[in-house]
Structure formats: structure tokens, C-alpha cells
Write a protein that holds these residues in place. Structure first.
Motif, PDB file in Angstrom:
ATOM      1  N   SER A  35       0.851  -1.260   0.023  1.00 22.20           N
ATOM      2  CA  SER A  35      -0.071   0.263   0.091  1.00 22.20           C
ATOM      3  C   SER A  35       0.852   1.174  -0.076  1.00 22.20           C
ATOM      4  O   SER A  35       1.881   1.440   0.859  1.00 22.20           O
ATOM      5  CB  SER A  35      -0.980   0.053   1.197  1.00 22.20           C
ATOM      6  OG  SER A  35      -1.519   1.230   1.344  1.00 22.20           O
ATOM      7  N   PRO A  36       0.566   2.338  -0.988  1.00 24.57           N
ATOM      8  CA  PRO A  36       1.395   3.503  -0.661  1.00 24.57           C
ATOM      9  C   PRO A  36       1.146   4.051   0.303  1.00 24.57           C
ATOM     10  O   PRO A  36       1.963   5.167   0.952  1.00 24.57           O
ATOM     11  CB  PRO A  36       0.548   4.454  -1.934  1.00 24.57           C
ATOM     12  CG  PRO A  36      -0.247   3.514  -2.815  1.00 24.57           C
ATOM     13  CD  PRO A  36      -0.630   2.226  -1.814  1.00 24.57           C
ATOM     14  N   ALA A  37       0.184   3.683   1.249  1.00 23.31           N
ATOM     15  CA  ALA A  37      -0.043   4.491   2.775  1.00 23.31           C
ATOM     16  C   ALA A  37       0.979   3.962   3.897  1.00 23.31           C
ATOM     17  O   ALA A  37       1.372   4.517   4.862  1.00 23.31           O
ATOM     18  CB  ALA A  37      -1.378   4.201   3.368  1.00 23.31           C
ATOM     19  N   GLN A  38       1.745   2.731   3.479  1.00 23.21           N
ATOM     20  CA  GLN A  38       2.497   2.250   4.345  1.00 23.21           C
ATOM     21  C   GLN A  38       3.871   3.394   4.833  1.00 23.21           C
ATOM     22  O   GLN A  38       4.068   3.218   6.053  1.00 23.21           O
ATOM     23  CB  GLN A  38       3.442   1.095   3.716  1.00 23.21           C
ATOM     24  CG  GLN A  38       2.468  -0.302   3.954  1.00 23.21           C
ATOM     25  CD  GLN A  38       3.296  -1.352   3.538  1.00 23.21           C
ATOM     26  OE1 GLN A  38       4.593  -1.443   3.073  1.00 23.21           O
ATOM     27  NE2 GLN A  38       2.774  -2.481   3.542  1.00 23.21           N
ATOM     28  N   GLY A  39       4.292   4.277   3.816  1.00 23.17           N
ATOM     29  CA  GLY A  39       5.449   5.021   4.089  1.00 23.17           C
ATOM     30  C   GLY A  39       4.661   6.461   4.844  1.00 23.17           C
ATOM     31  O   GLY A  39       5.640   7.272   5.090  1.00 23.17           O
ATOM     32  N   GLU A  40       3.587   6.459   5.140  1.00 24.15           N
ATOM     33  CA  GLU A  40       2.861   7.747   5.620  1.00 24.15           C
ATOM     34  C   GLU A  40       2.433   7.635   7.075  1.00 24.15           C
ATOM     35  O   GLU A  40       2.247   6.609   7.365  1.00 24.15           O
ATOM     36  CB  GLU A  40       1.677   8.225   4.727  1.00 24.15           C
ATOM     37  CG  GLU A  40       1.831   8.198   3.297  1.00 24.15           C
ATOM     38  CD  GLU A  40       2.549   9.626   2.972  1.00 24.15           C
ATOM     39  OE1 GLU A  40       2.997  10.401   3.915  1.00 24.15           O
ATOM     40  OE2 GLU A  40       3.501   9.801   1.846  1.00 24.15           O
ATOM     41  N   PRO A  41       2.817   8.623   7.679  1.00 22.58           N
ATOM     42  CA  PRO A  41       2.443   8.776   9.148  1.00 22.58           C
ATOM     43  C   PRO A  41       0.913   8.703   9.496  1.00 22.58           C
ATOM     44  O   PRO A  41       0.163   9.280   8.620  1.00 22.58           O
ATOM     45  CB  PRO A  41       3.109   9.911   9.582  1.00 22.58           C
ATOM     46  CG  PRO A  41       2.823  11.046   8.340  1.00 22.58           C
ATOM     47  CD  PRO A  41       3.245  10.131   7.332  1.00 22.58           C
ATOM     48  N   GLU A  42       0.492   8.017  10.483  1.00 24.64           N
ATOM     49  CA  GLU A  42      -0.734   7.950  11.069  1.00 24.64           C
ATOM     50  C   GLU A  42      -1.145   9.277  11.742  1.00 24.64           C
ATOM     51  O   GLU A  42      -0.300   9.536  12.645  1.00 24.64           O
ATOM     52  CB  GLU A  42      -0.971   6.887  11.894  1.00 24.64           C
ATOM     53  CG  GLU A  42      -2.485   6.647  12.262  1.00 24.64           C
ATOM     54  CD  GLU A  42      -3.567   6.211  11.042  1.00 24.64           C
ATOM     55  OE1 GLU A  42      -3.992   7.253  10.843  1.00 24.64           O
ATOM     56  OE2 GLU A  42      -3.375   5.173  10.605  1.00 24.64           O
ATOM     57  N   THR A  43      -2.248   9.928  11.258  1.00 23.50           N
ATOM     58  CA  THR A  43      -2.643  11.078  11.935  1.00 23.50           C
ATOM     59  C   THR A  43      -3.947  10.776  12.649  1.00 23.50           C
ATOM     60  O   THR A  43      -4.817  10.162  11.798  1.00 23.50           O
ATOM     61  CB  THR A  43      -2.795  12.399  10.879  1.00 23.50           C
ATOM     62  OG1 THR A  43      -1.633  12.475  10.188  1.00 23.50           O
ATOM     63  CG2 THR A  43      -3.296  13.538  11.566  1.00 23.50           C
ATOM     64  N   GLN A  44      -4.117  11.419  13.642  1.00 20.66           N
ATOM     65  CA  GLN A  44      -5.358  11.090  14.511  1.00 20.66           C
ATOM     66  C   GLN A  44      -6.415  12.074  14.076  1.00 20.66           C
ATOM     67  O   GLN A  44      -6.384  13.329  14.036  1.00 20.66           O
ATOM     68  CB  GLN A  44      -5.323  11.345  15.934  1.00 20.66           C
ATOM     69  CG  GLN A  44      -6.428  10.936  17.021  1.00 20.66           C
ATOM     70  CD  GLN A  44      -6.496   9.468  16.991  1.00 20.66           C
ATOM     71  OE1 GLN A  44      -5.580   8.865  16.978  1.00 20.66           O
ATOM     72  NE2 GLN A  44      -7.819   9.066  16.981  1.00 20.66           N
TER      73      GLN A  44
END
Length: 215
Positions: A35-44
Motif C-alpha cells: 500500500s502507498p500508505a505504508q510510508g505515511e504517518p498515521e494522523t489522529q
């Protein structure tokens, strides 16, 4: 190719049933690409934003369910082996999108649409009918459908909260892939649909987006 398998009509129907189950049941395999989201930080996200993003991602997930059904229906009725192969390859590539959207929906503590079986059946029938008319119409339908998908993705990218980089990364990669699918279908000889046909398709897509946002 010497090692190409030749399936009977019964074999193909069983393969279609297997594809339907794999599409509609919760995804438990691995996508072809991470997933392209893997390298992105999780934001609340606050509750309202999370609910809205989950609704958008649910729409996109159902869109991928429809894409799977469309391609499978076209592959079943395609006349030329190379067209059937192209439809099957496109379906494989859409598996990534299906998995990415479902994963993001789960991360947002939500669920996929309850209407997915209905839209799968409708899309499969449309795809099979297009393939029966001609391979050129079938490919043209792919191009027109992908154009509609890109419009939805552009709209959703504009609605995403700026801080939600995970969902944005997924939708941006999906947009790249969908544009390529549309271009490939036209290059393979797909018919360019007239404006009235595209308008009708747009109306149908609006029904899907309005219902699956919440259900």
C-alpha cells in the motif's frame, strides 16, 4: 503459447464464482504491491473527519468491487484471447486497489459497503453484455468507466483532510493506475463512447456513490 490452458465454459463459470467470492469476502491475501500508505504517518482524525474519510474510502472500495466484476464479466464473453487476457490482467491490478481501500477503511474503524454484492452483480452483467456486443465496445466501456473513476478520485482528493496523508497516497496511486488502464483500453482499439452514453454512466455512478457513502 504452448502452455496456455483452455478452459471449458463450466471451468470459466467456476473461476468466475471463485473471483466473486474473493472480491466480496473480507480480503485476507496479499496485494501485488504494498500500500502507498505504508510510508505515511498515521494522523489522529476527529470523529467527524474520520467518518467522512471512511465514507469516501467505502465509495472507492465499492468502485473497485465494480471494476473486478466488470472485468470478470468482459473476460467471460470476450471473443479474442488477447482481449480476454487484458481484462484478466486489469482485474489483477485492481486487486491492489481493493486491498488498499479495505485496509484503510479498517484503520478508520469502519466497514465496507453492505451493497457490494448488488453492485458486483450489476457490474458483472454489464461487463458480460459489453463483451457479447464486441471486443471494441468492451474495451471502450473500460476506458469510459476508468474516466468516471478518475473524476471520483479527483473529487475525493479535494475532500480529504490535509493531514490525512495515508488516504491521499492511496487515492493518488489509484488515479495513476486508472488513467493508465483507460489509455491502454483505447490504444487496444476501444470505442470512444459518445457524450450521451457517458452521461448515462455518470448518473449510474452517482447512484453508487450516494448509497455506499453510508450503507
Amino acid at each position: 503459447m504452448a502452455n496456455e490452458r483452455h478452459y471449458s465454459p463450466t471451468d470459466r463459470l467456476l473461476l468466475q464464482a471463485d473471483a466473486a467470492l474473493r472480491t466480496l469476502l473480507p480480503f485476507n491475501g496479499k496485494p501485488y504491491r504494498p500500500s502507498p500508505a505504508q510510508g505515511e504517518p498515521e494522523t489522529q482524525l476527529d470523529a467527524g473527519k474520520a467518518r467522512h474519510v471512511a465514507g469516501l474510502m467505502r465509495i472507492n472500495h465499492t468502485g473497485e468491487v465494480c471494476a473486478q466484476a466488470l472485468y470478470q464479466g468482459q473476460a467471460l464473453t470476450a471473443r479474442l484471447p488477447q482481449v480476454r487476457s487484458a481484462m484478466e490482467q486489469a482485474a489483477n491490478e485492481e486487486v491492489d486497489h481493493l486491498a488498499w481501500c479495505e485496509q484503510r477503511i479498517r484503520e478508520l474503524d469502519s466497514r465496507t459497503s453492505l451493497l457490494n454484492p448488488l453492485f458486483y452483480g450489476l457490474s458483472f452483467g454489464i461487463g458480460a453484455a459489453a463483451g457479447l456486443v464486441s471486443d471494441r465496445v468492451s474495451l471502450g466501456f473500460v476506458a469510459a468507466t476508468e474516466d468516471q473513476v478518475c473524476k471520483h478520485l479527483d473529487d475525493h482528493l479535494g475532500q480529504l483532510p490535509e493531514e490525512d496523508r495515508k488516504s491521499r497516497a492511496i487515492l493518488e496511486q489509484m488515479r495513476i493506475d486508472e488513467r493508465q488502464h483507460a489509455a491502454t483500453a483505447l490504444e487496444a482499439g476501444g470505442l470512444r463512447f459518445p457524450a450521451p452514453v457517458k452521461f448515462g454512466m455518470s448518473l449510474l455512478s452517482k447512484v453508487m456513490t450516494k448509497t455506499t457513502y453510508r450503507i
